[in-house]
Design an enzyme around this catalytic site. Structure first.
Site, PDB file in Angstrom:
ATOM      1  N   GLY A   9       3.674   1.760  -0.583  1.00 41.80           N
ATOM      2  CA  GLY A   9       2.359   2.261  -1.023  1.00 41.80           C
ATOM      3  C   GLY A   9       2.498   2.873  -2.401  1.00 41.80           C
ATOM      4  O   GLY A   9       1.912   3.908  -2.714  1.00 41.80           O
ATOM      5  N   GLY A  12      -0.644   3.448  -5.736  1.00 39.21           N
ATOM      6  CA  GLY A  12      -1.815   4.303  -5.698  1.00 39.21           C
ATOM      7  C   GLY A  12      -1.688   5.458  -6.675  1.00 39.21           C
ATOM      8  O   GLY A  12      -0.855   5.438  -7.592  1.00 39.21           O
ATOM      9  N   ASP A  35       3.873  -2.529  -2.248  1.00 38.13           N
ATOM     10  CA  ASP A  35       2.469  -2.214  -1.949  1.00 38.13           C
ATOM     11  C   ASP A  35       1.789  -3.515  -1.544  1.00 38.13           C
ATOM     12  O   ASP A  35       2.381  -4.590  -1.687  1.00 38.13           O
ATOM     13  CB  ASP A  35       1.803  -1.621  -3.214  1.00 38.13           C
ATOM     14  CG  ASP A  35       0.566  -0.782  -2.919  1.00 38.13           C
ATOM     15  OD1 ASP A  35      -0.420  -1.349  -2.414  1.00 38.13           O
ATOM     16  OD2 ASP A  35       0.580   0.430  -3.196  1.00 38.13           O
ATOM     17  N   ILE A  36       0.539  -3.413  -1.048  1.00 34.40           N
ATOM     18  CA  ILE A  36      -0.204  -4.655  -0.785  1.00 34.40           C
ATOM     19  C   ILE A  36      -1.108  -5.008  -1.959  1.00 34.40           C
ATOM     20  O   ILE A  36      -1.769  -6.033  -1.945  1.00 34.40           O
ATOM     21  CB  ILE A  36      -1.050  -4.580   0.511  1.00 34.40           C
ATOM     22  CG1 ILE A  36      -1.889  -3.297   0.536  1.00 34.40           C
ATOM     23  CG2 ILE A  36      -0.170  -4.682   1.747  1.00 34.40           C
ATOM     24  CD1 ILE A  36      -2.938  -3.278   1.621  1.00 34.40           C
ATOM     25  N   ARG A  37      -1.178  -4.122  -2.950  1.00 38.49           N
ATOM     26  CA  ARG A  37      -1.966  -4.469  -4.143  1.00 38.49           C
ATOM     27  C   ARG A  37      -1.064  -4.395  -5.373  1.00 38.49           C
ATOM     28  O   ARG A  37      -0.023  -3.725  -5.345  1.00 38.49           O
ATOM     29  CB  ARG A  37      -3.182  -3.559  -4.294  1.00 38.49           C
ATOM     30  CG  ARG A  37      -2.832  -2.122  -4.599  1.00 38.49           C
ATOM     31  CD  ARG A  37      -4.049  -1.359  -5.090  1.00 38.49           C
ATOM     32  NE  ARG A  37      -3.864   0.069  -4.878  1.00 38.49           N
ATOM     33  CZ  ARG A  37      -4.627   0.998  -5.429  1.00 38.49           C
ATOM     34  NH1 ARG A  37      -5.628   0.677  -6.205  1.00 38.49           N
ATOM     35  NH2 ARG A  37      -4.390   2.273  -5.192  1.00 38.49           N
ATOM     36  N   ASP A  52       3.429  -5.332   3.360  1.00 39.40           N
ATOM     37  CA  ASP A  52       2.470  -4.566   4.169  1.00 39.40           C
ATOM     38  C   ASP A  52       3.275  -3.709   5.156  1.00 39.40           C
ATOM     39  O   ASP A  52       4.074  -4.256   5.927  1.00 39.40           O
ATOM     40  CB  ASP A  52       1.574  -5.581   4.913  1.00 39.40           C
ATOM     41  CG  ASP A  52       0.498  -4.913   5.744  1.00 39.40           C
ATOM     42  OD1 ASP A  52       0.640  -3.720   6.080  1.00 39.40           O
ATOM     43  OD2 ASP A  52      -0.488  -5.611   6.069  1.00 39.40           O
ATOM     44  N   TYR A 142      -8.603  11.038   9.486  1.00 40.23           N
ATOM     45  CA  TYR A 142      -7.494  11.238   8.549  1.00 40.23           C
ATOM     46  C   TYR A 142      -6.670  12.476   8.959  1.00 40.23           C
ATOM     47  O   TYR A 142      -5.447  12.410   9.077  1.00 40.23           O
ATOM     48  CB  TYR A 142      -8.070  11.412   7.146  1.00 40.23           C
ATOM     49  CG  TYR A 142      -7.063  11.685   6.048  1.00 40.23           C
ATOM     50  CD1 TYR A 142      -6.119  10.731   5.689  1.00 40.23           C
ATOM     51  CD2 TYR A 142      -7.093  12.894   5.354  1.00 40.23           C
ATOM     52  CE1 TYR A 142      -5.224  10.981   4.653  1.00 40.23           C
ATOM     53  CE2 TYR A 142      -6.207  13.146   4.316  1.00 40.23           C
ATOM     54  CZ  TYR A 142      -5.268  12.186   3.974  1.00 40.23           C
ATOM     55  OH  TYR A 142      -4.380  12.442   2.952  1.00 40.23           O
ATOM     56  N   ILE A 172      -4.840  16.282  -5.226  1.00 36.08           N
ATOM     57  CA  ILE A 172      -3.965  16.075  -6.375  1.00 36.08           C
ATOM     58  C   ILE A 172      -4.798  15.613  -7.571  1.00 36.08           C
ATOM     59  O   ILE A 172      -5.547  14.629  -7.463  1.00 36.08           O
ATOM     60  CB  ILE A 172      -2.888  15.008  -6.077  1.00 36.08           C
ATOM     61  CG1 ILE A 172      -2.165  15.304  -4.754  1.00 36.08           C
ATOM     62  CG2 ILE A 172      -1.906  14.886  -7.231  1.00 36.08           C
ATOM     63  CD1 ILE A 172      -1.198  16.437  -4.762  1.00 36.08           C
TER      64      ILE A 172
HETATM   65  P1  NAD Z   1      -3.798   5.909  -2.713  1.00 31.73           P
HETATM   66  O1  NAD Z   1      -4.880   5.424  -1.817  1.00 31.73           O
HETATM   67  O2  NAD Z   1      -4.100   6.103  -4.148  1.00 31.73           O
HETATM   68  O3  NAD Z   1      -2.519   4.968  -2.580  1.00 31.73           O
HETATM   69  C1  NAD Z   1      -2.090   4.435  -1.360  1.00 31.73           C
HETATM   70  C2  NAD Z   1      -1.462   3.079  -1.627  1.00 31.73           C
HETATM   71  O4  NAD Z   1      -1.090   2.504  -0.382  1.00 31.73           O
HETATM   72  C3  NAD Z   1      -2.421   2.084  -2.308  1.00 31.73           C
HETATM   73  O5  NAD Z   1      -1.844   1.576  -3.502  1.00 31.73           O
HETATM   74  C4  NAD Z   1      -2.625   1.004  -1.269  1.00 31.73           C
HETATM   75  O6  NAD Z   1      -2.764  -0.303  -1.824  1.00 31.73           O
HETATM   76  C5  NAD Z   1      -1.345   1.117  -0.455  1.00 31.73           C
HETATM   77  N1  NAD Z   1      -1.504   0.560   0.891  1.00 31.73           N
HETATM   78  C6  NAD Z   1      -2.602   0.606   1.688  1.00 31.73           C
HETATM   79  N2  NAD Z   1      -2.366  -0.058   2.823  1.00 31.73           N
HETATM   80  C7  NAD Z   1      -1.094  -0.525   2.760  1.00 31.73           C
HETATM   81  C8  NAD Z   1      -0.274  -1.285   3.632  1.00 31.73           C
HETATM   82  N3  NAD Z   1      -0.736  -1.711   4.829  1.00 31.73           N
HETATM   83  N4  NAD Z   1       0.984  -1.587   3.239  1.00 31.73           N
HETATM   84  C9  NAD Z   1       1.450  -1.189   2.026  1.00 31.73           C
HETATM   85  N5  NAD Z   1       0.717  -0.464   1.150  1.00 31.73           N
HETATM   86  C10 NAD Z   1      -0.543  -0.141   1.518  1.00 31.73           C
HETATM   87  O7  NAD Z   1      -3.260   7.271  -2.074  1.00 31.73           O
HETATM   88  P2  NAD Z   1      -2.463   8.454  -2.806  1.00 31.73           P
HETATM   89  O8  NAD Z   1      -3.466   9.411  -3.295  1.00 31.73           O
HETATM   90  O9  NAD Z   1      -1.448   7.900  -3.739  1.00 31.73           O
HETATM   91  O10 NAD Z   1      -1.781   9.112  -1.536  1.00 31.73           O
HETATM   92  C11 NAD Z   1      -0.440   8.850  -1.150  1.00 31.73           C
HETATM   93  C12 NAD Z   1      -0.118   9.681   0.081  1.00 31.73           C
HETATM   94  O11 NAD Z   1      -0.344  11.067  -0.193  1.00 31.73           O
HETATM   95  C13 NAD Z   1      -0.988   9.348   1.304  1.00 31.73           C
HETATM   96  O12 NAD Z   1      -0.219   9.492   2.475  1.00 31.73           O
HETATM   97  C14 NAD Z   1      -2.044  10.423   1.289  1.00 31.73           C
HETATM   98  O13 NAD Z   1      -2.555  10.671   2.563  1.00 31.73           O
HETATM   99  C15 NAD Z   1      -1.236  11.606   0.763  1.00 31.73           C
HETATM  100  N6  NAD Z   1      -2.095  12.637   0.149  1.00 31.73           N
HETATM  101  C16 NAD Z   1      -2.741  12.393  -1.032  1.00 31.73           C
HETATM  102  C17 NAD Z   1      -3.541  13.382  -1.593  1.00 31.73           C
HETATM  103  C18 NAD Z   1      -4.267  13.178  -2.892  1.00 31.73           C
HETATM  104  O14 NAD Z   1      -5.014  14.063  -3.351  1.00 31.73           O
HETATM  105  N7  NAD Z   1      -4.083  12.060  -3.570  1.00 31.73           N
HETATM  106  C19 NAD Z   1      -3.701  14.624  -0.927  1.00 31.73           C
HETATM  107  C20 NAD Z   1      -3.055  14.810   0.299  1.00 31.73           C
HETATM  108  C21 NAD Z   1      -2.231  13.820   0.821  1.00 31.73           C
END
Ligand code: NAD
Length: 323
Positions: A9, A12, A35-37, A52, A142, A172
């Protein structure tokens, strides 16, 4: 011992910057992103494998090919998107985690990082300075999946000795990669709209206070936690962590220091308000400070300054490209 790191992942909001920090620290050849994207930035293509996390066979192939010493699992469905697709959010957030923990055991991975969230708290948790240990009754899918994930991580540590480490990230704030559909995303959108249109229609109310963290602090916290000696990590569910708490109106006032004509309005009845209303206003992160020396560096005024500085440059470059 040489580290080999897999980030799942990775493309993101957080992964994009965590991958860069890990490449800087351990070397480009030691960090495999997945990642998947596709990646959001060109550097993201170095050692990238599309996998995935729900595809256990593909994940097994990835672990076999690279024999990682550390795995960072960032693939998840975030709070606001999760409410639209609750079944998929549960599947990804829980089955993705179980796949990674099982394969980490099978492949003798030395350390695993998995982020939790302030979403693990709920309407009956104390709102101010929410402690590490308290009532936790999340009512979003969530939050429910993150609280379950925390219990699973602690179980894998106690039962199987897997060295899993975790932080309950607050919202974040960053400018390099787009946010992924969370309730705190307003604190990023506001900067884009302020710089492009000098106005913002906020999906949260003026006085909704939420805990936040600037990306550089989040990355440093993650690297410090992963570097800490195992006996310093006394909490194997997930650590409370915070940078600064503020409301949309406080943030708007800070933005006006740079853009005096900036105006903000507030939308009624956005579903994200109901989520924010159940989350803490501020977080007590004493355990992270005591156990592994956590201390944030970015306050609201510094966050505003770096966001405006970096985003104006980015928007300027992007506008230049589109001409
Ligand atoms: P994001 O949505 O920006 O990134 C997540 C990534 O996971 C994406 O690039 C998506 O394509 C990829 N993904 C989705 N399904 C997938 C799969 N089946 N296989 C492989 N990849 C897959 O999220 P983020 O903000 O970068 O968050 C990362 C982690 O941090 C997550 O666990 C989120 O819950 C946690 N988190 C984030 C925040 C925040 O403010 N960003 C706050 C608290 C917790």
């Amino acid at each position: 011992m040489e580290e080999r790191i897999i980030i799942l992942g990775s493309n993101g909001q957080i992964g994009t910057e965590l991958a860069a920090a890990l490449r800087e620290k351990f070397g480009h050849t030691q960090v495999i992103t997945s990642d998947i994207r596709p990646p959001q930035i060109p550097e993201g293509y170095s050692l990238f494998e599309p996998v995935d996390v729900l595809d256990r066979e593909a994940l097994h192939g990835l672990f076999t090919k690279y024999r990682p010493t550390q795995v960072y699992l960032l693939a998840a469905m975030l709070s606001a998107t999760g409410e639209k697709y609750p079944r998929q959010a549960w599947d990804l957030n829980i089955n993705g985690l179980l796949n990674v923990l099982d394969l980490s055991l099978e492949h003798s991975v030395r350390k695993v990082f998995w982020p939790s969230s302030i979403a693990v708290f709920g309407p009956h948790s104390p709102k101010a300075n929410t402690p590490q240990y308290t009532v936790m009754d999340p009512n979003t899918i969530y939050g429910i999946s993150k609280l379950s994930g925390e219990r699973i991580c602690e179980y894998y540590f106690n039962r199987f000795g897997l060295d899993v480490r975790s932080i309950r990230y607050p919202g974040i704030i960053s400018w390099k990669a787009a946010p992924g559909g969370g309730t705190t995303d307003y604190a990023i959108h506001i900067f884009h709209d302020a710089l492009k249109n000098n106005m913002y229609n906020c999906f949260l109310s003026a006085e909704t206070a939420l805990p936040m963290l600037y990306m550089d602090d989040a990355i440093r916290a993650t690297l410090d936690l992963m570097d800490a000696a195992p006996d310093k990590i006394r909490i194997r569910s997930s650590y409370n962590l915070t940078g600064v708490s503020f409301t949309p109106s406080m943030l708007a006032a800070e933005i006006r220091r740079f853009l005096p004509d900036f105006t903000i309005s507030y939308a009624d009845n956005d579903p994200r308000q109901a989520i924010a209303d159940t989350w803490p206003n501020s977080i007590d992160d004493t355990e992270a400070r005591n156990d592994w020396g956590w201390k944030p560096a970015f306050d609201l005024s510094r966050i505003t300054e770096v966001m405006i500085g970096n985003l104006s440059e980015k928007i300027h470059i992007e506008d230049g490209k589109s001409i």
